[in-house]
Design a protein around this motif. Structure first.
Motif, PDB file in Angstrom:
ATOM      1  N   GLU A  85       0.909  -1.074   0.165  1.00 18.58           N
ATOM      2  CA  GLU A  85      -0.088   0.215   0.012  1.00 18.58           C
ATOM      3  C   GLU A  85       0.791   1.363  -0.074  1.00 18.58           C
ATOM      4  O   GLU A  85       1.869   1.590   0.834  1.00 18.58           O
ATOM      5  N   ASP A  86       0.448   2.123  -0.812  1.00 20.10           N
ATOM      6  CA  ASP A  86       1.457   3.448  -1.083  1.00 20.10           C
ATOM      7  C   ASP A  86       0.668   4.586  -0.480  1.00 20.10           C
ATOM      8  O   ASP A  86      -0.352   4.619   0.112  1.00 20.10           O
ATOM      9  N   HIS A  87       1.238   5.711  -0.568  1.00 17.64           N
ATOM     10  CA  HIS A  87       0.968   7.011  -0.031  1.00 17.64           C
ATOM     11  C   HIS A  87      -0.617   7.591  -0.711  1.00 17.64           C
ATOM     12  O   HIS A  87      -1.399   7.591   0.303  1.00 17.64           O
ATOM     13  N   THR A  88      -0.829   7.097  -1.775  1.00 11.23           N
ATOM     14  CA  THR A  88      -2.156   7.504  -2.298  1.00 11.23           C
ATOM     15  C   THR A  88      -3.222   6.569  -1.588  1.00 11.23           C
ATOM     16  O   THR A  88      -4.252   7.233  -1.316  1.00 11.23           O
ATOM     17  N   TYR A  89      -2.898   5.423  -1.583  1.00 18.41           N
ATOM     18  CA  TYR A  89      -3.874   4.350  -0.891  1.00 18.41           C
ATOM     19  C   TYR A  89      -4.110   4.984   0.593  1.00 18.41           C
ATOM     20  O   TYR A  89      -5.489   4.791   1.126  1.00 18.41           O
ATOM     21  N   LEU A  93      -7.552   5.847   2.104  1.00 22.49           N
ATOM     22  CA  LEU A  93      -8.039   4.978   3.532  1.00 22.49           C
ATOM     23  C   LEU A  93      -8.512   6.095   4.505  1.00 22.49           C
ATOM     24  O   LEU A  93      -9.381   5.949   5.115  1.00 22.49           O
ATOM     25  N   LYS A  94      -7.635   7.147   4.871  1.00 26.73           N
ATOM     26  CA  LYS A  94      -7.706   7.887   5.929  1.00 26.73           C
ATOM     27  C   LYS A  94      -8.851   8.901   5.597  1.00 26.73           C
ATOM     28  O   LYS A  94      -9.561   9.330   6.633  1.00 26.73           O
ATOM     29  N   GLN A  95      -9.422   9.047   4.496  1.00 22.75           N
ATOM     30  CA  GLN A  95     -10.586   9.954   4.315  1.00 22.75           C
ATOM     31  C   GLN A  95     -11.795   9.083   4.676  1.00 22.75           C
ATOM     32  O   GLN A  95     -12.904   9.574   4.670  1.00 22.75           O
ATOM     33  N   GLN A  96     -11.767   7.720   4.867  1.00 20.59           N
ATOM     34  CA  GLN A  96     -12.983   7.075   4.804  1.00 20.59           C
ATOM     35  C   GLN A  96     -13.035   6.496   6.579  1.00 20.59           C
ATOM     36  O   GLN A  96     -13.756   5.490   6.694  1.00 20.59           O
ATOM     37  N   THR A  97     -11.798   6.630   7.195  1.00 20.43           N
ATOM     38  CA  THR A  97     -11.880   6.255   8.704  1.00 20.43           C
ATOM     39  C   THR A  97     -10.977   7.246   9.711  1.00 20.43           C
ATOM     40  O   THR A  97     -10.253   7.648   9.140  1.00 20.43           O
ATOM     41  N   ASP A  98     -11.392   6.978  10.962  1.00 16.36           N
ATOM     42  CA  ASP A  98     -10.958   7.751  11.903  1.00 16.36           C
ATOM     43  C   ASP A  98      -9.848   6.787  12.762  1.00 16.36           C
ATOM     44  O   ASP A  98      -9.312   7.260  13.824  1.00 16.36           O
ATOM     45  N   VAL A 121       1.040   7.778   8.160  1.00 11.13           N
ATOM     46  CA  VAL A 121       0.513   6.861   9.226  1.00 11.13           C
ATOM     47  C   VAL A 121       0.910   7.180  10.526  1.00 11.13           C
ATOM     48  O   VAL A 121       1.728   7.800  10.875  1.00 11.13           O
ATOM     49  N   ASP A 122       0.002   6.232  11.452  1.00 13.64           N
ATOM     50  CA  ASP A 122       0.420   6.639  12.906  1.00 13.64           C
ATOM     51  C   ASP A 122       1.712   5.980  13.349  1.00 13.64           C
ATOM     52  O   ASP A 122       2.494   6.662  14.185  1.00 13.64           O
ATOM     53  N   LYS A 123       1.830   4.610  12.953  1.00 13.80           N
ATOM     54  CA  LYS A 123       3.227   3.983  13.639  1.00 13.80           C
ATOM     55  C   LYS A 123       3.528   3.059  12.505  1.00 13.80           C
ATOM     56  O   LYS A 123       2.841   2.722  11.319  1.00 13.80           O
TER      57      LYS A 123
END
Length: 209
Positions: A85-89, A93-98, A121-123
């Motif tokens: 999974e890359d930066h775009t993916y 994903l971040k736009q659809q989940t918190d 990403v967070d971690k």
């Protein structure tokens, strides 16, 4: 020291986790894994899981729609991306989940880590790289920790790959990770072993650090 125990796939595994209390458990939603579970199975397991233990879903090159569907179904606390999974993916994903998003880096060289640090990403989770096709982690092989940049890593990171009670103390002392991710190292004959899980919690200090 955070402890994630991955590859939960039986009710007994959840009972063991509730007893030893790691910080997190992982469910693997990659059909080619021997520890694969469905969203429905994970949901049923998770209903019995201690509420203080985080639920993490491991996905490998899955569609964003499917990731979101399972993340909400279980429900998961963290989405762990273990494929290509890359930066775009990740941005989509971040736009659809918190939910928190973690990214696994299968480390071939130091640059792999530096590139991963740029991802939104967070971690991070550092794992052993293998040339084998369709092999995304779970190798049981220890990574080369000399590949970690001398200046350190800007994001909190977990280490994974070949960890067990005989090597984990020395590796932690050398690497100083935010946490460890262990699966085969707490198994006997392919199944989670309560005694080994207890040993890992004792060695790492569990939740007390």
């Amino acid at each position: 020291m955070k402890v994630k125990m991955c590859g939960m796939r039986r009710k007994e595994d959840i009972a063991y986790a509730n007893e030893v209390k790691p910080d997190a458990v992982g469910y693997i939603f990659f059909p080619k894994s021997k520890r694969y579970v469905t969203g429905q199975q994970a949901k049923e397991f998770d209903q019995d899981l201690d509420q203080d233990i985080l639920s993490i879903g491991v996905f490998v090159n899955e569609t964003i729609e499917k990731v979101i569907e399972i993340a909400n179904q279980v429900p998961l606390d963290v989405i762990q991306l273990h494929g290509d999974e890359d930066h775009t993916y990740i941005e989509q994903l971040k736009q659809q989940t918190d939910k928190e998003i973690w990214k696994v880096v299968r480390v071939k060289d130091t640059n792999d880590i530096k590139e991963a640090e740029k991802l939104p990403v967070d971690k991070l989770l550092l794992d052993t790289f293998t040339e084998e096709k369709d092999m995304y982690g779970g190798t049981g092989k220890v990574m080369n920790y000399n590949l970690i940049p001398k200046e350190g890593i800007s994001k909190p990171f977990f280490i994974a790959g070949g960890l067990h009670s005989n090597n984990i103390k020395e590796i932690i002392k050398k690497v100083h990770p935010y946490g460890i991710d262990i699966s085969s190292g707490i198994e006997t004959d392919g199944y989670k072993d309560l005694k080994k899980m207890k040993e890992i919690m004792q060695i790492t200090g569990g939740r007390h650090e």
